[in-house]
Design an enzyme around this catalytic site. Sequence first.
Site, PDB file in Angstrom:
ATOM      1  N   MET A 166       0.847  -1.210   0.000  1.00 20.60           N
ATOM      2  CA  MET A 166       0.000   0.000   0.000  1.00 20.60           C
ATOM      3  C   MET A 166       0.867   1.239   0.000  1.00 20.60           C
ATOM      4  O   MET A 166       1.909   1.263   0.674  1.00 20.60           O
ATOM      5  CB  MET A 166      -0.877   0.028   1.250  1.00 20.60           C
ATOM      6  N   MET A 222      -1.722  -2.188  -4.046  1.00 23.87           N
ATOM      7  CA  MET A 222      -2.725  -1.136  -3.820  1.00 23.87           C
ATOM      8  C   MET A 222      -2.000   0.195  -3.893  1.00 23.87           C
ATOM      9  O   MET A 222      -1.770   0.870  -2.870  1.00 23.87           O
ATOM     10  CB  MET A 222      -3.399  -1.367  -2.465  1.00 23.87           C
ATOM     11  N   MET A 269     -12.209  -7.827  -5.075  1.00 21.90           N
ATOM     12  CA  MET A 269     -12.102  -7.375  -3.676  1.00 21.90           C
ATOM     13  C   MET A 269     -13.465  -7.486  -3.001  1.00 21.90           C
ATOM     14  O   MET A 269     -14.474  -7.044  -3.555  1.00 21.90           O
ATOM     15  CB  MET A 269     -11.615  -5.921  -3.598  1.00 21.90           C
ATOM     16  N   ASP A 302     -10.689 -11.497  -1.816  1.00 21.92           N
ATOM     17  CA  ASP A 302      -9.816 -10.929  -0.778  1.00 21.92           C
ATOM     18  C   ASP A 302     -10.588  -9.914   0.037  1.00 21.92           C
ATOM     19  O   ASP A 302     -11.089  -8.925  -0.505  1.00 21.92           O
ATOM     20  CB  ASP A 302      -8.610 -10.266  -1.471  1.00 21.92           C
TER      21      ASP A 302
END
Length: 230
Positions: free
Chosen positions: A44, A76, A145, A179
Amino acid sequence: MAVHTKPLKCKIGPSILNADLSQLYVESQRLLDNGADYLHLDVMDGHFVPNLSIGHPVVKCLRNKIRTAFFETHMMVSEPGKWVEPMAEAGVNQYTFHIEPVKDVIPLCRKVREAGMQVGLALKPGTGIEAVRQYIDHADMILIMTVEPGFGGQKFMGEMMPKVQWLRHNYPGLDIEVDGGVGLNTITACAEAGANMIVSGTAIINANDQKAVIASLRETVESSIHKCNV
Ligand SMILES: O=C(CO)[C@H](O)[C@H](O)COP(=O)(O)O
Ligand SMILES: [Fe+2]
Protein backbone atom coordinates in the site's frame (compact mmCIF):
# COMPACT_ATOMS: atom_id res chain seq x y z
CA MET A 1 -2.28 -13.85 -24.13
CA ALA A 2 -3.30 -16.22 -21.31
CA VAL A 3 -5.25 -19.37 -22.16
CA HIS A 4 -7.47 -20.34 -19.24
CA THR A 5 -7.76 -24.06 -19.85
CA LYS A 6 -5.90 -25.65 -16.91
CA PRO A 7 -7.99 -27.75 -14.49
CA LEU A 8 -9.10 -25.50 -11.62
CA LYS A 9 -7.13 -25.84 -8.41
CA CYS A 10 -7.99 -24.50 -4.99
CA LYS A 11 -5.22 -22.36 -3.53
CA ILE A 12 -5.21 -20.73 -0.12
CA GLY A 13 -3.08 -17.59 0.19
CA PRO A 14 -3.01 -16.02 3.64
CA SER A 15 -2.56 -12.25 3.83
CA ILE A 16 0.18 -11.22 6.22
CA LEU A 17 -1.23 -7.69 6.63
CA ASN A 18 -2.48 -8.18 10.18
CA ALA A 19 0.32 -10.51 11.27
CA ASP A 20 3.05 -9.42 13.67
CA LEU A 21 5.20 -7.77 11.04
CA SER A 22 8.19 -7.59 13.38
CA GLN A 23 8.22 -11.39 12.91
CA LEU A 24 7.40 -11.42 9.20
CA TYR A 25 9.60 -14.36 8.29
CA VAL A 26 8.51 -16.51 11.24
CA GLU A 27 4.83 -15.72 10.65
CA SER A 28 5.13 -16.41 6.90
CA GLN A 29 6.96 -19.70 7.38
CA ARG A 30 4.37 -20.77 9.94
CA LEU A 31 1.56 -20.13 7.44
CA LEU A 32 3.36 -22.20 4.81
CA ASP A 33 4.04 -24.99 7.30
CA ASN A 34 0.34 -24.95 8.18
CA GLY A 35 -0.72 -25.59 4.59
CA ALA A 36 -0.77 -22.23 2.76
CA ASP A 37 -0.27 -22.60 -1.00
CA TYR A 38 1.10 -19.09 -1.45
CA LEU A 39 1.61 -15.81 0.41
CA HIS A 40 -0.50 -12.75 -0.40
CA LEU A 41 1.65 -9.71 0.33
CA ASP A 42 -0.32 -6.45 0.58
CA VAL A 43 1.54 -3.43 -0.73
CA MET A 44 0.00 0.00 0.00
CA ASP A 45 1.25 3.46 -0.89
CA GLY A 46 -0.88 5.73 1.33
CA HIS A 47 -2.32 7.28 -1.85
CA PHE A 48 -4.39 4.68 -3.71
CA VAL A 49 -5.52 3.52 -0.27
CA PRO A 50 -5.36 5.41 3.04
CA ASN A 51 -2.75 3.14 4.58
CA LEU A 52 0.91 2.14 4.28
CA SER A 53 2.30 -1.35 4.49
CA ILE A 54 5.38 -2.95 2.99
CA GLY A 55 7.34 -2.44 -0.23
CA HIS A 56 9.88 -4.29 -2.37
CA PRO A 57 12.80 -4.02 0.11
CA VAL A 58 10.81 -6.02 2.66
CA VAL A 59 9.62 -8.51 0.04
CA LYS A 60 13.23 -9.02 -1.03
CA CYS A 61 14.34 -9.75 2.56
CA LEU A 62 11.50 -12.24 2.92
CA ARG A 63 12.48 -13.92 -0.36
CA ASN A 64 16.04 -14.30 0.90
CA LYS A 65 14.68 -16.34 3.80
CA ILE A 66 11.91 -18.21 1.96
CA ARG A 67 13.37 -19.42 -1.32
CA THR A 68 10.61 -21.43 -2.95
CA ALA A 69 7.11 -20.29 -1.90
CA PHE A 70 4.88 -18.53 -4.43
CA PHE A 71 4.67 -14.80 -3.60
CA GLU A 72 1.78 -12.68 -4.84
CA THR A 73 1.97 -8.95 -4.26
CA HIS A 74 -1.38 -7.16 -4.12
CA MET A 75 -0.40 -3.72 -5.38
CA MET A 76 -2.72 -1.14 -3.82
CA VAL A 77 -0.75 1.71 -5.34
CA SER A 78 -1.52 4.63 -7.66
CA GLU A 79 1.37 3.92 -10.03
CA PRO A 80 1.67 0.16 -10.40
CA GLY A 81 3.87 0.58 -13.49
CA LYS A 82 6.59 2.01 -11.29
CA TRP A 83 7.18 -1.09 -9.15
CA VAL A 84 7.24 -3.89 -11.73
CA GLU A 85 11.03 -4.25 -12.01
CA PRO A 86 11.77 -3.78 -8.29
CA MET A 87 9.17 -6.42 -7.39
CA ALA A 88 10.43 -8.84 -10.05
CA GLU A 89 13.93 -8.32 -8.75
CA ALA A 90 12.68 -8.95 -5.21
CA GLY A 91 11.48 -12.40 -6.29
CA VAL A 92 7.74 -11.87 -6.73
CA ASN A 93 5.90 -14.56 -8.74
CA GLN A 94 2.60 -12.79 -9.34
CA TYR A 95 2.06 -9.06 -9.62
CA THR A 96 -1.59 -8.22 -8.96
CA PHE A 97 -2.45 -4.59 -9.66
CA HIS A 98 -5.66 -2.57 -9.55
CA ILE A 99 -6.96 -1.51 -12.93
CA GLU A 100 -8.65 1.65 -11.56
CA PRO A 101 -5.63 4.01 -11.67
CA VAL A 102 -4.13 2.55 -14.87
CA LYS A 103 -4.69 4.20 -18.24
CA ASP A 104 -3.19 1.50 -20.44
CA VAL A 105 -3.77 -1.87 -18.81
CA ILE A 106 -2.61 -4.13 -21.67
CA PRO A 107 0.92 -2.67 -21.98
CA LEU A 108 1.28 -2.98 -18.21
CA CYS A 109 0.21 -6.65 -18.36
CA ARG A 110 2.92 -7.16 -21.00
CA LYS A 111 5.50 -5.38 -18.86
CA VAL A 112 4.70 -7.62 -15.89
CA ARG A 113 5.03 -10.76 -18.07
CA GLU A 114 8.27 -9.55 -19.62
CA ALA A 115 9.62 -9.06 -16.10
CA GLY A 116 8.93 -12.78 -15.52
CA MET A 117 5.85 -12.51 -13.30
CA GLN A 118 2.25 -13.67 -13.67
CA VAL A 119 -0.41 -11.00 -14.03
CA GLY A 120 -3.28 -10.45 -11.61
CA LEU A 121 -5.91 -7.76 -12.21
CA ALA A 122 -7.76 -6.43 -9.16
CA LEU A 123 -11.13 -4.69 -8.91
CA LYS A 124 -12.31 -2.50 -6.05
CA PRO A 125 -15.87 -3.13 -4.86
CA GLY A 126 -17.20 -0.13 -6.80
CA THR A 127 -15.68 -1.28 -10.10
CA GLY A 128 -18.03 -3.26 -12.31
CA ILE A 129 -17.01 -6.42 -14.09
CA GLU A 130 -17.39 -4.74 -17.49
CA ALA A 131 -14.27 -2.69 -16.67
CA VAL A 132 -12.09 -5.83 -16.76
CA ARG A 133 -13.72 -7.92 -19.52
CA GLN A 134 -11.46 -6.66 -22.28
CA TYR A 135 -8.33 -7.52 -20.26
CA ILE A 136 -9.11 -11.03 -19.06
CA ASP A 137 -7.20 -12.71 -21.89
CA HIS A 138 -4.12 -10.73 -20.87
CA ALA A 139 -4.25 -11.83 -17.23
CA ASP A 140 -3.55 -15.01 -15.28
CA MET A 141 -5.97 -14.17 -12.50
CA ILE A 142 -8.73 -11.72 -11.57
CA LEU A 143 -9.04 -10.51 -7.98
CA ILE A 144 -12.50 -9.47 -6.81
CA MET A 145 -12.10 -7.38 -3.68
CA THR A 146 -14.70 -8.19 -1.04
CA VAL A 147 -13.82 -5.18 1.14
CA GLU A 148 -12.74 -1.65 0.32
CA PRO A 149 -8.95 -2.07 0.00
CA GLY A 150 -6.73 -0.56 2.67
CA PHE A 151 -7.24 -2.47 5.90
CA GLY A 152 -7.48 -6.01 7.20
CA GLY A 153 -10.26 -7.21 9.47
CA GLN A 154 -13.18 -5.63 7.63
CA LYS A 155 -16.62 -7.10 6.97
CA PHE A 156 -17.03 -9.32 3.91
CA MET A 157 -19.20 -7.82 1.14
CA GLY A 158 -21.39 -10.67 -0.09
CA GLU A 159 -22.82 -8.38 -2.74
CA MET A 160 -19.56 -8.86 -4.72
CA MET A 161 -20.43 -12.51 -5.40
CA PRO A 162 -22.32 -11.83 -8.67
CA LYS A 163 -19.01 -10.59 -10.13
CA VAL A 164 -17.35 -13.88 -9.18
CA GLN A 165 -20.32 -15.82 -10.59
CA TRP A 166 -20.17 -13.94 -13.87
CA LEU A 167 -16.46 -14.62 -14.24
CA ARG A 168 -16.80 -18.32 -13.39
CA HIS A 169 -19.74 -18.74 -15.77
CA ASN A 170 -17.91 -17.12 -18.66
CA TYR A 171 -14.38 -18.33 -17.87
CA PRO A 172 -14.58 -21.84 -16.38
CA GLY A 173 -10.79 -22.24 -16.25
CA LEU A 174 -9.85 -18.79 -14.94
CA ASP A 175 -8.13 -18.30 -11.60
CA ILE A 176 -10.51 -16.10 -9.57
CA GLU A 177 -9.35 -14.71 -6.24
CA VAL A 178 -11.38 -13.15 -3.44
CA ASP A 179 -9.82 -10.93 -0.78
CA GLY A 180 -11.28 -9.22 2.26
CA GLY A 181 -13.22 -10.61 5.21
CA VAL A 182 -12.90 -14.18 3.97
CA GLY A 183 -12.99 -16.81 6.72
CA LEU A 184 -14.94 -19.81 7.92
CA ASN A 185 -18.25 -17.87 7.97
CA THR A 186 -17.94 -16.49 4.45
CA ILE A 187 -16.04 -19.15 2.51
CA THR A 188 -19.17 -21.01 1.38
CA ALA A 189 -20.46 -17.94 -0.47
CA CYS A 190 -17.07 -17.50 -2.19
CA ALA A 191 -16.77 -21.18 -3.09
CA GLU A 192 -20.33 -21.46 -4.41
CA ALA A 193 -19.85 -18.33 -6.52
CA GLY A 194 -16.78 -19.93 -8.10
CA ALA A 195 -13.69 -18.45 -6.43
CA ASN A 196 -10.73 -20.84 -6.35
CA MET A 197 -7.97 -18.61 -4.95
CA ILE A 198 -8.73 -17.59 -1.41
CA VAL A 199 -7.01 -14.78 0.43
CA SER A 200 -7.70 -14.80 4.14
CA GLY A 201 -5.96 -12.56 6.64
CA THR A 202 -7.29 -12.15 10.16
CA ALA A 203 -9.36 -15.37 10.06
CA ILE A 204 -6.14 -17.38 9.67
CA ILE A 205 -3.67 -15.15 11.52
CA ASN A 206 -5.84 -14.96 14.67
CA ALA A 207 -6.80 -18.62 14.64
CA ASN A 208 -5.66 -20.87 17.47
CA ASP A 209 -5.29 -23.65 14.94
CA GLN A 210 -4.15 -22.17 11.61
CA LYS A 211 -3.78 -25.61 10.06
CA ALA A 212 -7.42 -26.50 10.77
CA VAL A 213 -8.71 -23.20 9.37
CA ILE A 214 -6.65 -23.53 6.17
CA ALA A 215 -7.80 -27.14 5.76
CA SER A 216 -11.44 -26.18 6.28
CA LEU A 217 -11.27 -23.31 3.76
CA ARG A 218 -9.70 -25.72 1.27
CA GLU A 219 -12.29 -28.41 1.84
CA THR A 220 -15.16 -26.02 1.15
CA VAL A 221 -13.61 -24.73 -2.07
CA GLU A 222 -12.57 -28.18 -3.29
CA SER A 223 -16.04 -29.56 -2.74
CA SER A 224 -17.54 -26.73 -4.88
CA ILE A 225 -14.98 -27.33 -7.63
CA HIS A 226 -15.81 -31.04 -7.50
CA LYS A 227 -19.58 -30.37 -7.76
CA CYS A 228 -18.99 -28.26 -10.88
CA ASN A 229 -16.96 -31.05 -12.46
CA VAL A 230 -19.51 -33.85 -11.96
O1 LIG B 1 -6.02 -6.42 0.59
C1 LIG B 1 -6.32 -6.45 1.75
C2 LIG B 1 -6.89 -5.23 2.40
O2 LIG B 1 -6.94 -4.21 1.49
C3 LIG B 1 -6.06 -7.69 2.58
O3 LIG B 1 -5.49 -8.68 1.75
C4 LIG B 1 -7.32 -8.23 3.21
O4 LIG B 1 -8.00 -7.29 3.92
C5 LIG B 1 -7.04 -9.48 4.04
O5 LIG B 1 -7.34 -9.34 5.34
P1 LIG B 1 -8.72 -9.84 6.03
O6 LIG B 1 -8.92 -11.28 5.65
O7 LIG B 1 -8.46 -9.64 7.46
O8 LIG B 1 -9.81 -8.97 5.48
FE1 LIG C 1 -4.96 -8.02 -0.35
